[in-house]
Design an enzyme around this catalytic site. Sequence first.
Site, PDB file in Angstrom:
ATOM      1  N   LYS A   1       1.246   3.798  -3.069  1.00 46.71           N
ATOM      2  CA  LYS A   1       0.764   5.179  -2.882  1.00 46.71           C
ATOM      3  C   LYS A   1       1.909   6.145  -3.217  1.00 46.71           C
ATOM      4  O   LYS A   1       1.678   7.217  -3.777  1.00 46.71           O
ATOM      5  CB  LYS A   1       0.287   5.408  -1.443  1.00 46.71           C
ATOM      6  CG  LYS A   1      -0.994   4.711  -1.050  1.00 46.71           C
ATOM      7  CD  LYS A   1      -2.246   5.222  -1.738  1.00 46.71           C
ATOM      8  CE  LYS A   1      -2.820   6.487  -1.185  1.00 46.71           C
ATOM      9  NZ  LYS A   1      -4.133   6.830  -1.789  1.00 46.71           N
TER      10      LYS A   1
ATOM     11  N   TYR B   1       0.840  -1.194   0.000  1.00 51.48           N
ATOM     12  CA  TYR B   1       0.000   0.000   0.000  1.00 51.48           C
ATOM     13  C   TYR B   1       0.880   1.250   0.000  1.00 51.48           C
ATOM     14  O   TYR B   1       0.739   2.118  -0.861  1.00 51.48           O
ATOM     15  CB  TYR B   1      -0.921  -0.021   1.233  1.00 51.48           C
ATOM     16  CG  TYR B   1      -1.672   1.268   1.460  1.00 51.48           C
ATOM     17  CD1 TYR B   1      -2.773   1.600   0.679  1.00 51.48           C
ATOM     18  CD2 TYR B   1      -1.277   2.162   2.458  1.00 51.48           C
ATOM     19  CE1 TYR B   1      -3.463   2.799   0.898  1.00 51.48           C
ATOM     20  CE2 TYR B   1      -1.964   3.348   2.674  1.00 51.48           C
ATOM     21  CZ  TYR B   1      -3.049   3.661   1.884  1.00 51.48           C
ATOM     22  OH  TYR B   1      -3.726   4.836   2.094  1.00 51.48           O
TER      23      TYR B   1
HETATM   24  N1  LIG Z   1      -8.465   6.278   6.057  1.00 51.00           N
HETATM   25  C1  LIG Z   1      -7.257   6.704   6.400  1.00 51.00           C
HETATM   26  O1  LIG Z   1      -6.883   6.659   7.570  1.00 51.00           O
HETATM   27  C2  LIG Z   1      -6.323   7.252   5.351  1.00 51.00           C
HETATM   28  C3  LIG Z   1      -5.048   7.705   5.724  1.00 51.00           C
HETATM   29  C4  LIG Z   1      -4.203   8.249   4.760  1.00 51.00           C
HETATM   30  C5  LIG Z   1      -4.617   8.306   3.434  1.00 51.00           C
HETATM   31  N2  LIG Z   1      -5.853   7.841   3.089  1.00 51.00           N
HETATM   32  C6  LIG Z   1      -6.251   7.911   1.682  1.00 51.00           C
HETATM   33  O2  LIG Z   1      -7.463   8.631   1.623  1.00 51.00           O
HETATM   34  C7  LIG Z   1      -8.251   8.136   0.548  1.00 51.00           C
HETATM   35  C8  LIG Z   1      -9.667   7.850   1.025  1.00 51.00           C
HETATM   36  O3  LIG Z   1      -9.603   6.926   2.083  1.00 51.00           O
HETATM   37  P1  LIG Z   1     -10.904   6.440   2.858  1.00 51.00           P
HETATM   38  O4  LIG Z   1     -10.559   6.336   4.273  1.00 51.00           O
HETATM   39  O5  LIG Z   1     -12.081   7.249   2.444  1.00 51.00           O
HETATM   40  O6  LIG Z   1     -11.009   4.958   2.298  1.00 51.00           O
HETATM   41  P2  LIG Z   1     -12.284   4.133   1.831  1.00 51.00           P
HETATM   42  O7  LIG Z   1     -11.850   2.716   1.755  1.00 51.00           O
HETATM   43  O8  LIG Z   1     -13.468   4.470   2.655  1.00 51.00           O
HETATM   44  O9  LIG Z   1     -12.517   4.694   0.350  1.00 51.00           O
HETATM   45  C9  LIG Z   1     -11.801   4.228  -0.749  1.00 51.00           C
HETATM   46  C10 LIG Z   1     -12.818   3.939  -1.835  1.00 51.00           C
HETATM   47  O10 LIG Z   1     -12.113   3.557  -3.017  1.00 51.00           O
HETATM   48  C11 LIG Z   1     -12.947   2.624  -3.675  1.00 51.00           C
HETATM   49  N3  LIG Z   1     -12.172   1.827  -4.618  1.00 51.00           N
HETATM   50  C12 LIG Z   1     -11.232   0.900  -4.340  1.00 51.00           C
HETATM   51  N4  LIG Z   1     -10.802   0.362  -5.468  1.00 51.00           N
HETATM   52  C13 LIG Z   1     -11.467   0.943  -6.482  1.00 51.00           C
HETATM   53  C14 LIG Z   1     -11.451   0.793  -7.883  1.00 51.00           C
HETATM   54  N5  LIG Z   1     -10.655  -0.103  -8.464  1.00 51.00           N
HETATM   55  N6  LIG Z   1     -12.263   1.556  -8.620  1.00 51.00           N
HETATM   56  C15 LIG Z   1     -13.111   2.448  -8.041  1.00 51.00           C
HETATM   57  N7  LIG Z   1     -13.178   2.630  -6.719  1.00 51.00           N
HETATM   58  C16 LIG Z   1     -12.362   1.881  -5.945  1.00 51.00           C
HETATM   59  C17 LIG Z   1     -13.511   1.757  -2.564  1.00 51.00           C
HETATM   60  O11 LIG Z   1     -14.662   1.056  -2.982  1.00 51.00           O
HETATM   61  C18 LIG Z   1     -13.770   2.789  -1.492  1.00 51.00           C
HETATM   62  O12 LIG Z   1     -15.112   3.227  -1.519  1.00 51.00           O
HETATM   63  C19 LIG Z   1      -7.533   6.934  -0.011  1.00 51.00           C
HETATM   64  O13 LIG Z   1      -6.834   7.313  -1.164  1.00 51.00           O
HETATM   65  C20 LIG Z   1      -6.549   6.558   1.084  1.00 51.00           C
HETATM   66  O14 LIG Z   1      -5.399   5.956   0.550  1.00 51.00           O
HETATM   67  C21 LIG Z   1      -6.711   7.314   4.013  1.00 51.00           C
END
Ligand SMILES: NC(=O)c1ccc[n+]([C@@H]2O[C@H](COP(=O)([O-])OP(=O)(O)OC[C@H]3O[C@@H](n4cnc5c(N)ncnc54)[C@H](O)[C@@H]3O)[C@@H](O)[C@H]2O)c1
Length: 422
Positions: free
Chosen positions: A180, A176
């Site tokens: 990223k 991951y």
């Molecule tokens: N949640 C955290 O703590 C955190 C921390 C740092 C960075 N991030 C980043 O923030 C962003 C949002 O995170 P989040 O917490 O809302 O996660 P989340 O899992 O709730 O949302 C990610 C979404 O991406 C969708 N997805 C995955 N693969 C896909 C594909 N092939 N095509 C279309 N959609 C797809 C999933 O269905 C999901 O709804 C992400 O990019 C994540 O890497 C999150």
Amino acid sequence: MKSNPPGSSPEACKAAGQAPQQKTQAKPTKVARQKVLVTGGGGYLGFSLGSHLAKSGTPVILLDRRRPQWELSPETEFIQADVRDEEALYRAFKGVDCVFHMASYGLSGAEKLQKEQIESINVGGTKLVIDVCVRQRVPRLIYTSTVNVAFGGKPIEQGDEDSVPYFPLDEHIDHYSRTKAIADQLTLMANGTPLPGGGALRTCVLRPPGIYGPEEQRHLPRVAGHIKKRLFMFRFGDRKARMNWVHVHNLVQAHVLAAEALTAAKGYVASGQAYYINDGESVNLFEWMAPLFEKLGYSQPWIQVPTSWVYLTAAVMEHLHLALRPICCLPPLLTRSEVRSVAVTHTFQIAKARAQLGYAPDKFKFADAVELYVQSTTRRPRGSAARTLLRLLLGLLLFLGLLALALHFLGLQPLHSSVERL
Ligand SMILES: NC(=O)c1ccc[n+]([C@@H]2O[C@H](COP(=O)([O-])OP(=O)(O)OC[C@H]3O[C@@H](n4cnc5c(N)ncnc54)[C@H](O)[C@@H]3O)[C@@H](O)[C@H]2O)c1
């Protein structure tokens, strides 16, 4: 079904809704609302951002392979599609002025070990998103990255965008973070790509730490589940180890401001830039989680174990998960990268976001998110002392068993002698 996750401040709303068209002078007359698209818009952050923008009158497309679990607001269109589906992206990006790309895979739990999926979604998907932005003449792209592009287990104290380099790609222990980091770099490299017919693609990346807030789905319910199963009786890592968190409301605000900072009206100040985004506070994970234990009615973790033990145990759980995958799903309680995140300080400054984007995080309490979570689940009655003791012993036995396996796998000593000594 449920209420919308929180949005952003009214000032930020205004900024997003009224971003003037690129390549034209800001006019006193009303500016047409521009269409934005959020990949991963069915997820927690994506849906929160989309709902916030829609409330301010901006037409929003949420693109996700999974339907959101919350009710769509008016002005919001949902497209069920995969970011690896080029044709679907091409159709969806038509007429879009700004793409927020946050679809991603492998953030936590068992997902973290699905190497191929992670690679194809996080890297392949991002390449396609950039490519289709250019072909469809989308002028702005904001990528939601992570602090993990810089953090790989070595301490970082109050790091900033200039002084902390990317963690070497081949040294990342989880796919991951590595993928990223690749996507983060691809997005920044795409900045300035000429668009057919004139103009250029402007890009920037935001690097948040863990996200919390009302109805957060990834961290809070998982940790609460472990607490309820009495799996969090142990604490590990230096008590001085610190990390940042970001409330969804603040992160939404940062995205809105970043989009605006890619316009002529803001001098394209964010063009080609990365920003660390957090609440502006550093905390120790176990202290931070104290309200969760308290509100669930469980005692704080009180047995301190060496981090190396927990790390070895996590390594074994990862191996077991992969080995047993054809037969059953045994999600690891913790992965090695999660152990490092808890035990090793990694904190970042937000001075650049404050200065260039006008980012000003509001104050939030994790306890409030916990309160909402607890209200939405049934309070579990405390078990009897005997039952608690039994669980404690079982947990200890499980831990020691995994530790013995870890030592065995790593060839430190034969399994039987490990067990005898333990
Ligand atoms: N949640 C955290 O703590 C955190 C921390 C740092 C960075 N991030 C980043 O923030 C962003 C949002 O995170 P989040 O917490 O809302 O996660 P989340 O899992 O709730 O949302 C990610 C979404 O991406 C969708 N997805 C995955 N693969 C896909 C594909 N092939 N095509 C279309 N959609 C797809 C999933 O269905 C999901 O709804 C992400 O990019 C994540 O890497 C999150």
